[in-house]
Motif scaffolding. Structure first.
Motif, PDB file in Angstrom:
ATOM      1  N   ARG A   1       0.827  -1.208   0.000  1.00 58.37           N
ATOM      2  CA  ARG A   1       0.000   0.000   0.000  1.00 58.37           C
ATOM      3  C   ARG A   1       0.863   1.259   0.000  1.00 58.37           C
ATOM      4  O   ARG A   1       0.472   2.288  -0.560  1.00 58.37           O
ATOM      5  CB  ARG A   1      -0.930  -0.009   1.209  1.00 58.37           C
ATOM      6  CG  ARG A   1      -2.004  -1.092   1.126  1.00 58.37           C
ATOM      7  CD  ARG A   1      -2.864  -1.097   2.372  1.00 58.37           C
ATOM      8  NE  ARG A   1      -3.635   0.122   2.505  1.00 58.37           N
ATOM      9  CZ  ARG A   1      -4.797   0.338   1.920  1.00 58.37           C
ATOM     10  NH1 ARG A   1      -5.328  -0.590   1.128  1.00 58.37           N
ATOM     11  NH2 ARG A   1      -5.454   1.471   2.113  1.00 58.37           N
ATOM     12  N   GLU A   2       2.036   1.182   0.595  1.00 60.31           N
ATOM     13  CA  GLU A   2       2.937   2.344   0.592  1.00 60.31           C
ATOM     14  C   GLU A   2       3.430   2.634  -0.816  1.00 60.31           C
ATOM     15  O   GLU A   2       3.546   3.797  -1.222  1.00 60.31           O
ATOM     16  CB  GLU A   2       4.114   2.081   1.530  1.00 60.31           C
ATOM     17  CG  GLU A   2       5.028   3.285   1.691  1.00 60.31           C
ATOM     18  CD  GLU A   2       6.147   3.029   2.677  1.00 60.31           C
ATOM     19  OE1 GLU A   2       7.000   3.930   2.852  1.00 60.31           O
ATOM     20  OE2 GLU A   2       6.192   1.930   3.266  1.00 60.31           O
ATOM     21  N   ARG A   3       3.722   1.583  -1.577  1.00 58.98           N
ATOM     22  CA  ARG A   3       4.170   1.783  -2.962  1.00 58.98           C
ATOM     23  C   ARG A   3       3.077   2.430  -3.802  1.00 58.98           C
ATOM     24  O   ARG A   3       3.366   3.226  -4.703  1.00 58.98           O
ATOM     25  CB  ARG A   3       4.573   0.432  -3.579  1.00 58.98           C
ATOM     26  CG  ARG A   3       5.868  -0.127  -3.059  1.00 58.98           C
ATOM     27  CD  ARG A   3       6.376  -1.229  -3.985  1.00 58.98           C
ATOM     28  NE  ARG A   3       5.392  -2.307  -4.122  1.00 58.98           N
ATOM     29  CZ  ARG A   3       5.366  -3.395  -3.363  1.00 58.98           C
ATOM     30  NH1 ARG A   3       6.258  -3.540  -2.394  1.00 58.98           N
ATOM     31  NH2 ARG A   3       4.461  -4.326  -3.565  1.00 58.98           N
ATOM     32  N   LYS A   4       1.829   2.097  -3.497  1.00 58.95           N
ATOM     33  CA  LYS A   4       0.701   2.649  -4.250  1.00 58.95           C
ATOM     34  C   LYS A   4       0.184   3.951  -3.661  1.00 58.95           C
ATOM     35  O   LYS A   4      -0.764   4.538  -4.185  1.00 58.95           O
ATOM     36  CB  LYS A   4      -0.431   1.611  -4.309  1.00 58.95           C
ATOM     37  CG  LYS A   4      -0.071   0.366  -5.097  1.00 58.95           C
ATOM     38  CD  LYS A   4      -1.218  -0.620  -5.160  1.00 58.95           C
ATOM     39  CE  LYS A   4      -1.486  -1.282  -3.828  1.00 58.95           C
ATOM     40  NZ  LYS A   4      -2.509  -2.367  -3.932  1.00 58.95           N
ATOM     41  N   GLY A   5       0.787   4.398  -2.570  1.00 59.97           N
ATOM     42  CA  GLY A   5       0.367   5.644  -1.937  1.00 59.97           C
ATOM     43  C   GLY A   5      -1.008   5.576  -1.311  1.00 59.97           C
ATOM     44  O   GLY A   5      -1.739   6.570  -1.300  1.00 59.97           O
TER      45      GLY A   5
END
Length: 282
Positions: free
Chosen positions: A139-143
C-alpha cells in the motif's frame, strides 16, 4: 449472514443426512413452525430459527456447514491458485487469500451460492481488504496509506510489528463494544446505588472478571486498563451520590475498594500461535 433467513425445507434436508429417527425430525419441524409470541401477539414462523432458543445456534451451524463450509473447502481445493484460510464462528467468518484474483472470484461465486439457499451477505460487513505481512509495503508503494483493519468476534484486527520487527496481527477490543458494556455497568450501578458496598463490590468484581476473561489477550493491555479505570470512576461517582457526605469518597479510598474487589488488568491468554495453528488444508 443471518439466522433469520434459514430455509426450513433445506434445513430439514440437511438434518436427514445425520438423523435417521423420524420422530426427532418431526419434533424439530414442529419446533421450527411453532411461532413466536411478542408482547402477547403470536406470529407464525416460516423461515429462520427463533431468536434466543437454545437449539437455534446448533441448527444454524448445521445449515451453514452444508451451505458454506463444505462448499468453500471444495472450492479451495478445485479453484484456488494460492493458499486460502477460512475461520468461521456461527454466522461470522473471515477468509484470507494469498491471491487477490482468488478473493474476487470467491466473493462473486459466494453470492450466487448463498442466493440458492435464501441467504445473503451483510452489505456493510462484507468487504475485500489488503491485509497481512506484505500489505503495508504494497500500500505504501501505491500511496494508499496504512492497511485497513477489520472487526471479528469483538476485536479490531490490524497489521503491526513486534519489538523485534516481525510482522504480527494486533487485536484490541472494539471501542464501540466497550462503551456499550460500560454504559450497562453504569445503569446497573445506579440501580444498586443504595446496596451494601460489599455486595456491589462482589457483583462488580464478577462482571469485570468475566470481561477480562474474554478480552485479556496480548496487545490489548491499553483497553484493559482503560476499562478498569472507567469502571473505577463510575463506581466512585455512584458512591459519592449515596449521601451528602460524598466528599468522603476520595480517590484513595475508592482505589482501596477496587484493589480489594476488582481484578488487576493483565494478559490472561497466550498468543494465537501458542494455542491455535490455522493452516491451509488442501
Amino acid at each position: 449472514m443471518s439466522f433469520d433467513n434459514i430455509d426450513h425445507e433445506w434445513l430439514l434436508k440437511f438434518l436427514r443426512h445425520r438423523i435417521a429417527d423420524k420422530r426427532i425430525l418431526r419434533l424439530i419441524s414442529k419446533w421450527l413452525t411453532a411461532g413466536v409470541s411478542e408482547e402477547g401477539k403470536w406470529s407464525r414462523t416460516t423461515v429462520g430459527t427463533p431468536q434466543g432458543a437454545v437449539i437455534s445456534p446448533i441448527l444454524a451451524n448445521v445449515f451453514l456447514h452444508y451451505v458454506f463450509d463444505l462448499w468453500a473447502h471444495q472450492w479451495r481445493n478445485r479453484h484456488a491458485r494460492g493458499s486460502v484460510i477460512i475461520v468461521r464462528y456461527a454466522d461470522d467468518f473471515v477468509m484470507g487469500f494469498q491471491s487477490r484474483v482468488d478473493a474476487e472470484r470467491f466473493l462473486q461465486e459466494l453470492h450466487k451460492r448463498l442466493e440458492q439457499f435464501g441467504l445473503q451477505l451483510h452489505p456493510e460487513k462484507t468487504r475485500l481488504i489488503e491485509f497481512g505481512r506484505f500489505a503495508a509495503e504494497s500500500r505504501e508503494r501505491k500511496g494508499e496509506g496504512k492497511p485497513e483493519t477489520f472487526d471479528f468476534l469483538g476485536f479490531t484486527h490490524c497489521c503491526g510489528r513486534t519489538r523485534k520487527g516481525w510482522f504480527t496481527i494486533k487485536r484490541k477490543t472494539i471501542a464501540k463494544r466497550m462503551r456499550a458494556t460500560l454504559q450497562k455497568i453504569k445503569q446497573q450501578l445506579r440501580a444498586r446505588m443504595h446496596d451494601p458496598v460489599i455486595e456491589v463490590g462482589r457483583w462488580l468484581g464478577a462482571v469485570v472478571r468475566g470481561w477480562f476473561n474474554y478480552h485479556a489477550i496480548p496487545d490489548n493491555t491499553k483497553r484493559l486498563k482503560a476499562f478498569h479505570t472507567e469502571v473505577q470512576r463510575l463506581w466512585r461517582h455512584v458512591l459519592r451520590r449515596r449521601s451528602q457526605k460524598g466528599r468522603r469518597w476520595a480517590w484513595e479510598r475508592v482505589r482501596r475498594l477496587t484493589r480489594k474487589w476488582l481484578p488487576t488488568p493483565r494478559v490472561l491468554h497466550p498468543y494465537p500461535d501458542k494455542r491455535l495453528v490455522v493452516s491451509n488444508l488442501r
